[in-house]
Write a protein that holds these residues in place. Structure first.
Motif, PDB file in Angstrom:
ATOM      1  N   ASP A  42       0.808  -1.101   0.076  1.00 34.63           N
ATOM      2  CA  ASP A  42       0.086  -0.146  -0.101  1.00 34.63           C
ATOM      3  C   ASP A  42       0.949   1.336   0.041  1.00 34.63           C
ATOM      4  N   GLU A  43       0.044   2.364   0.296  1.00 32.82           N
ATOM      5  CA  GLU A  43       1.065   3.657   0.419  1.00 32.82           C
ATOM      6  C   GLU A  43       2.146   3.702   1.335  1.00 32.82           C
ATOM      7  N   ASN A  44       2.052   2.931   2.316  1.00 34.34           N
ATOM      8  CA  ASN A  44       3.094   2.695   3.437  1.00 34.34           C
ATOM      9  C   ASN A  44       4.415   1.668   3.085  1.00 34.34           C
ATOM     10  N   SER A  45       4.022   1.101   1.957  1.00 30.61           N
ATOM     11  CA  SER A  45       5.234   0.230   1.501  1.00 30.61           C
ATOM     12  C   SER A  45       6.438   1.007   0.705  1.00 30.61           C
ATOM     13  N   ARG A  46       7.501   0.277   0.638  1.00 37.36           N
ATOM     14  CA  ARG A  46       8.780   0.667   0.103  1.00 37.36           C
ATOM     15  C   ARG A  46       8.885  -0.171  -1.053  1.00 37.36           C
ATOM     16  N   PRO A  47       9.038   0.531  -2.287  1.00 36.49           N
ATOM     17  CA  PRO A  47       9.606  -0.275  -3.738  1.00 36.49           C
ATOM     18  C   PRO A  47      11.197  -0.753  -3.406  1.00 36.49           C
ATOM     19  N   VAL A  48      11.419  -1.637  -3.657  1.00 35.00           N
ATOM     20  CA  VAL A  48      12.855  -2.265  -3.665  1.00 35.00           C
ATOM     21  C   VAL A  48      13.690  -1.630  -4.646  1.00 35.00           C
ATOM     22  N   PRO A  49      15.037  -1.309  -4.283  1.00 27.77           N
ATOM     23  CA  PRO A  49      15.588  -0.397  -5.212  1.00 27.77           C
ATOM     24  C   PRO A  49      15.891  -1.229  -6.418  1.00 27.77           C
ATOM     25  N   GLU A  50      16.193  -0.450  -7.311  1.00 33.36           N
ATOM     26  CA  GLU A  50      16.486  -0.816  -8.972  1.00 33.36           C
ATOM     27  C   GLU A  50      17.556  -1.930  -9.059  1.00 33.36           C
ATOM     28  N   ALA A  51      18.802  -1.424  -8.506  1.00 33.38           N
ATOM     29  CA  ALA A  51      20.025  -2.478  -8.829  1.00 33.38           C
ATOM     30  C   ALA A  51      19.768  -3.676  -8.196  1.00 33.38           C
ATOM     31  N   GLU A  52      19.078  -3.866  -6.749  1.00 28.90           N
ATOM     32  CA  GLU A  52      18.432  -5.003  -6.317  1.00 28.90           C
ATOM     33  C   GLU A  52      17.544  -5.990  -7.100  1.00 28.90           C
ATOM     34  N   MET A  53      16.780  -5.366  -7.703  1.00 27.76           N
ATOM     35  CA  MET A  53      15.742  -6.176  -8.562  1.00 27.76           C
ATOM     36  C   MET A  53      16.395  -6.621  -9.886  1.00 27.76           C
ATOM     37  N   LEU A  54      17.400  -5.748 -10.668  1.00 28.86           N
ATOM     38  CA  LEU A  54      17.622  -6.111 -11.778  1.00 28.86           C
ATOM     39  C   LEU A  54      18.685  -7.274 -11.561  1.00 28.86           C
ATOM     40  N   LYS A  55      19.663  -7.059 -10.532  1.00 30.91           N
ATOM     41  CA  LYS A  55      20.434  -8.255 -10.026  1.00 30.91           C
ATOM     42  C   LYS A  55      19.871  -9.519 -10.064  1.00 30.91           C
ATOM     43  N   GLY A  56      18.752  -9.757  -9.024  1.00 25.60           N
ATOM     44  CA  GLY A  56      17.925 -10.614  -8.887  1.00 25.60           C
ATOM     45  C   GLY A  56      17.326 -11.370 -10.249  1.00 25.60           C
ATOM     46  N   VAL A  57      16.908 -10.482 -11.148  1.00 26.40           N
ATOM     47  CA  VAL A  57      16.124 -10.971 -12.162  1.00 26.40           C
ATOM     48  C   VAL A  57      17.109 -11.651 -13.131  1.00 26.40           C
ATOM     49  N   GLU A  58      18.337 -11.100 -13.186  1.00 24.65           N
ATOM     50  CA  GLU A  58      19.239 -11.434 -14.040  1.00 24.65           C
ATOM     51  C   GLU A  58      19.812 -13.103 -13.558  1.00 24.65           C
ATOM     52  N   GLU A  59      20.054 -13.104 -12.151  1.00 22.98           N
ATOM     53  CA  GLU A  59      20.306 -14.333 -11.620  1.00 22.98           C
ATOM     54  C   GLU A  59      19.444 -15.339 -11.828  1.00 22.98           C
ATOM     55  N   ILE A  60      18.144 -14.925 -11.989  1.00 15.70           N
ATOM     56  CA  ILE A  60      16.972 -15.946 -12.120  1.00 15.70           C
ATOM     57  C   ILE A  60      17.140 -16.528 -13.450  1.00 15.70           C
ATOM     58  N   ALA A  61      17.502 -15.616 -14.532  1.00 15.91           N
ATOM     59  CA  ALA A  61      17.458 -15.914 -15.831  1.00 15.91           C
ATOM     60  C   ALA A  61      18.671 -16.885 -16.048  1.00 15.91           C
ATOM     61  N   LYS A  62      19.659 -16.533 -15.567  1.00 18.79           N
ATOM     62  CA  LYS A  62      20.863 -17.318 -15.660  1.00 18.79           C
ATOM     63  C   LYS A  62      20.367 -19.036 -15.334  1.00 18.79           C
ATOM     64  N   GLU A  63      19.727 -19.282 -14.236  1.00 21.42           N
ATOM     65  CA  GLU A  63      19.439 -20.537 -13.648  1.00 21.42           C
ATOM     66  C   GLU A  63      18.353 -21.129 -14.813  1.00 21.42           C
ATOM     67  N   VAL A  64      17.391 -20.212 -15.446  1.00 19.85           N
ATOM     68  CA  VAL A  64      16.584 -20.881 -16.315  1.00 19.85           C
ATOM     69  C   VAL A  64      17.180 -21.166 -17.555  1.00 19.85           C
TER      70      VAL A  64
END
Length: 296
Positions: free
Chosen positions: A268-290
């Motif tokens: 909701d409006e009290n949530s914090r979005p996860v920083p861009e660098a952390e999210m992009l690093k995570g999705v790239e790691e997921i893609a490598k495993e796939v």
């Protein structure tokens, strides 16, 4: 001088002209007069046209109708109308286009994939428990169709992962599509990458309420791969999206996250979005495993 239609004499009418018959059909004597008037008008118009043609005053004429040649529709989703003549030179029609086959990888060095493996088996638990704590996997609803075999899987949070008063909510969604050949896979990927390029660096106001980062190219995953980060400015969630083409296969991965204040599952409006660098690093790691799993 403009004249009206001929009027019959009063003696024509049975009652001396006080009441006219209800029918609108003209009497025989009027038909003769009207026909003569039409001939005179036609001759007069010809004479006037001839006179005007010699007077130097241009007379407006309707433009001639031009019929444009229409080519037969081309096959495939990219067909566009053409104004070129439909007839082709003999040398252009002498060659036949070979049908695409599952082994056609003319512009890719990766071996074609005949079938899509179970996507839920492509990511090890050691990775999902680290990137998406308290999550469990479940097959998606993707069905074969549109020229491809398709499967997907989701890893959704099933419990609280509390850190510093926030529930760190993370989820993973992976889709794998096996096309007939590399060209079709590349066409599918190009469509997705065009969307990324359109969104790159943009902020879309209500009702989208989304702010996008810059599109980034990723190497080492396949023939080509691009990813982009986005943040929902109202729900305060963030998403990293990567799209890979590898031979006749495309891989679509969404990694979503938000730090929800208190013991909240939904952001909701009290949530914090996860920083861009952390999210992009995570999705790239997921893609490598796939893609590692696709190699068998």
């Amino acid at each position: 001088m403009t004249t009206g239609p001929p009027v019959p004499p009063a003696s024509y009418w049975p009652d001396g002209g006080s009441t006219r018959p209800a029918t609108s059909k003209p009497p025989g004597w009027a038909v003769g007069i009207m026909s003569a008037a039409a001939v005179v008008a036609l001759i007069g118009g010809t004479v006037l046209a001839t006179r005007d043609a010699g007077s130097g005053t241009p007379v407006a004429q309707p433009p001639p109708e031009v019929e444009l040649p229409v080519s037969p529709p081309s096959e495939g989703p990219s067909a566009r109308p053409s104004l070129e003549p439909s007839s082709a030179a003999p040398e252009e029609t002498s060659e036949e286009t070979p049908e695409a086959s599952p082994s056609a990888t003319a512009t890719s060095t990766f071996a074609p994939v005949a079938d899509v493996p179970e996507v839920c088996d492509l990511l090890p638990e050691s990775l999902t428990s680290r990137l998406a704590p308290k999550s469990s996997s479940a097959p998606g609803v993707a069905k074969d169709g549109y020229g491809a075999k398709r499967k997907d899987c989701r890893w959704d949070q099933k419990g609280y992962h509390m850190v510093g008063g926030y529930n760190l909510s993370r989820s993973i969604n992976v889709k794998v599509n096996a096309f007939q050949d590399h060209d079709n896979a590349l066409e599918d990927a190009d469509f997705m990458w065009d969307s990324m390029r359109d969104f790159s660096g943009q902020t879309r106001e209500d009702p989208y309420n989304t702010k996008y980062g810059e599109i980034k190219e990723v190497s080492g995953l396949g023939d080509s791969a691009y990813m982009i980060y986005s943040e929902h400015t109202v729900r305060r969630t963030s998403t990293a999206w990567i799209y890979v083409v590898r031979g006749n296969v495309t891989v679509d991965i969404r990694f979503t996250g938000a730090d929800n204040k208190g013991r909240e599952i939904l952001s909701d409006e009290n949530s914090r979005p996860v920083p861009e660098a952390e999210m992009l690093k995570g999705v790239e790691e997921i893609a490598k495993e796939v893609v590692k799993g696709l190699n068998g």
